[in-house]
Design a protein around this motif. Structure first.
Motif, PDB file in Angstrom:
ATOM      1  N   HIS A 256       0.842  -1.186   0.000  1.00 39.71           N
ATOM      2  CA  HIS A 256       0.000   0.000   0.000  1.00 39.71           C
ATOM      3  C   HIS A 256       0.887   1.250   0.000  1.00 39.71           C
ATOM      4  N   HIS A 257       0.835   2.010  -1.070  1.00 37.30           N
ATOM      5  CA  HIS A 257       1.661   3.207  -1.233  1.00 37.30           C
ATOM      6  C   HIS A 257       0.762   4.434  -1.186  1.00 37.30           C
ATOM      7  N   ILE A 258       1.025   5.324  -0.216  1.00 35.22           N
ATOM      8  CA  ILE A 258       0.237   6.539  -0.046  1.00 35.22           C
ATOM      9  C   ILE A 258       1.153   7.744  -0.217  1.00 35.22           C
ATOM     10  N   VAL A 259       0.780   8.652  -1.095  1.00 35.93           N
ATOM     11  CA  VAL A 259       1.505   9.904  -1.261  1.00 35.93           C
ATOM     12  C   VAL A 259       0.702  10.998  -0.569  1.00 35.93           C
ATOM     13  N   ASP A 260       1.311  11.632   0.429  1.00 40.19           N
ATOM     14  CA  ASP A 260       0.644  12.655   1.234  1.00 40.19           C
ATOM     15  C   ASP A 260       1.503  13.918   1.212  1.00 40.19           C
ATOM     16  N   GLY A 261       1.270  14.778   0.209  1.00 41.04           N
ATOM     17  CA  GLY A 261       2.084  15.975   0.063  1.00 41.04           C
ATOM     18  C   GLY A 261       3.522  15.617  -0.223  1.00 41.04           C
ATOM     19  N   ASN A 262       4.416  16.060   0.648  1.00 37.94           N
ATOM     20  CA  ASN A 262       5.834  15.750   0.484  1.00 37.94           C
ATOM     21  C   ASN A 262       6.233  14.425   1.113  1.00 37.94           C
ATOM     22  N   HIS A 263       5.271  13.728   1.669  1.00 36.92           N
ATOM     23  CA  HIS A 263       5.564  12.483   2.370  1.00 36.92           C
ATOM     24  C   HIS A 263       4.992  11.289   1.603  1.00 36.92           C
ATOM     25  N   GLN A 264       5.715  10.185   1.677  1.00 34.91           N
ATOM     26  CA  GLN A 264       5.236   8.928   1.105  1.00 34.91           C
ATOM     27  C   GLN A 264       5.214   7.864   2.199  1.00 34.91           C
TER      28      GLN A 264
END
Length: 306
Positions: A256-264
């Motif tokens: 499960h890969h989540i991109v949250d702004g500048n964070h992964q």
């Protein structure tokens, strides 16, 4: 028995990849249903859950509502009261609730993931599944199913039923031999499935190599189900169904890969050595060089080092 058999069950056992394989089957049949009208309603039973228990029982990809779950819990519990002693254990009860829910909701197909084993698993009540499948077998739940991989394979093959075709991922030779022996004993046609050569190369859902294996088994199981149960004019899982199914595939908590702004965030519920290896491989292949990450491990868990 006729009512239960009418659920049109696809039954999946194995050590790793059961949930992903079932989710792929669900996604393929959903795509086929959107195109042709069959199946109209799909039931999916998996374990464990991530947030709340209703996630284990899904209809058309969505967990049943809290109110519907509560309704069926009480109907099953009251139906069993005074008839059996002792009462069902936790997983047995959840499984019974799923069967009851799928019957009451009028589903066209029920996709069932076993719990830990197969032969003595609570889900292994279906005498006439449409098709059965076995994902990769490894050394897990050894105290209950082992001690050897041959013992584990024997349990996993317990879902094979006479007259119902069976498919398996390629296995270690010792496990494959046991699966074939049990299939022969049960008069079951067993076919071992490699990676489907037609799978798209750059699909995000298939970036972990192991998901290509799970997806390939799911295609075989979904295709066989449609050939047996779908109307003759729409009994083929077409390439467009497969592509759409892969595109809409979702299985939170697994690769499960989540991109949250500048964070992964890279999330995976790996809980044994084989799973940790696959998750680590996916993490390395997915991340960009030069980024800093904190990888945490449990040093008390022997065999799964940092």
């Amino acid at each position: 028995d006729d009512v239960v058999n009418g659920l049109n069950v696809i039954h999946v056992s194995g050590t790793k990849g059961k949930g992903s394989t079932c989710a792929f089957i669900n996604s393929f049949l959903k795509a086929h249903g959107e195109r042709t009208g069959f199946p109209r309603k799909i039931g999916l039973y998996t374990s464990p859950h991530l947030k709340y228990v209703q996630e284990r029982i899904r209809i058309d990809s969505r967990p049943i509502s809290e109110s519907l779950f509560a309704k069926y819990v009480f109907e099953v519990w009251h139906g069993l009261s005074g008839k059996i002693s002792p009462g069902p254990r936790y997983l047995q009860l959840l499984f019974l609730i799923s069967v009851h829910a799928f019957i009451r909701e009028g589903i066209d197909v029920a996709i069932y993931e076993t719990h830990n084993g197969g032969e003595y698993d609570a889900t292994n009540i279906f005498q006439k599944p449409v098709v059965t499948g076995v994902t990769t077998i490894g050394m897990d739940h050894v105290e209950q199913l082992g001690p050897l991989i041959e013992n584990i394979a024997w349990h996993k093959a317990g879902i094979f039923k006479p007259g119902s075709p069976a498919f398996s991922n390629f296995q270690e030779p010792a496990a494959a031999t046991v699966l074939q022996q049990r299939a022969n004993e049960k008069n079951v046609a067993l076919q071992f499935i490699g990676v489907n050569a037609t799978l798209p190369q750059n699909a995000l859902a298939l970036k972990p190599e192991v998901q290509r294996t799970n997806c390939s088994l799911a295609i075989a199981l979904a295709s066989t189900f449609l050939k047996v149960k779908a109307p003759q004019d729409c009994c083929i899982l077409e390439p467009q169904d497969i592509l759409q199914g892969i595109e809409q595939f979702s299985w939170p908590g697994r690769f499960h890969h989540i991109v949250d702004g500048n964070h992964q965030w890279f999330l995976d519920g790996a809980h044994n050595e084989l799973s940790v290896q696959k998750a680590a491989q996916w993490f390395v292949e997915t991340t960009l060089e030069g980024q800093g990450y904190l990888i945490m491990s449990d040093p008390t868990n022997a065999g799964i080092g940092s």
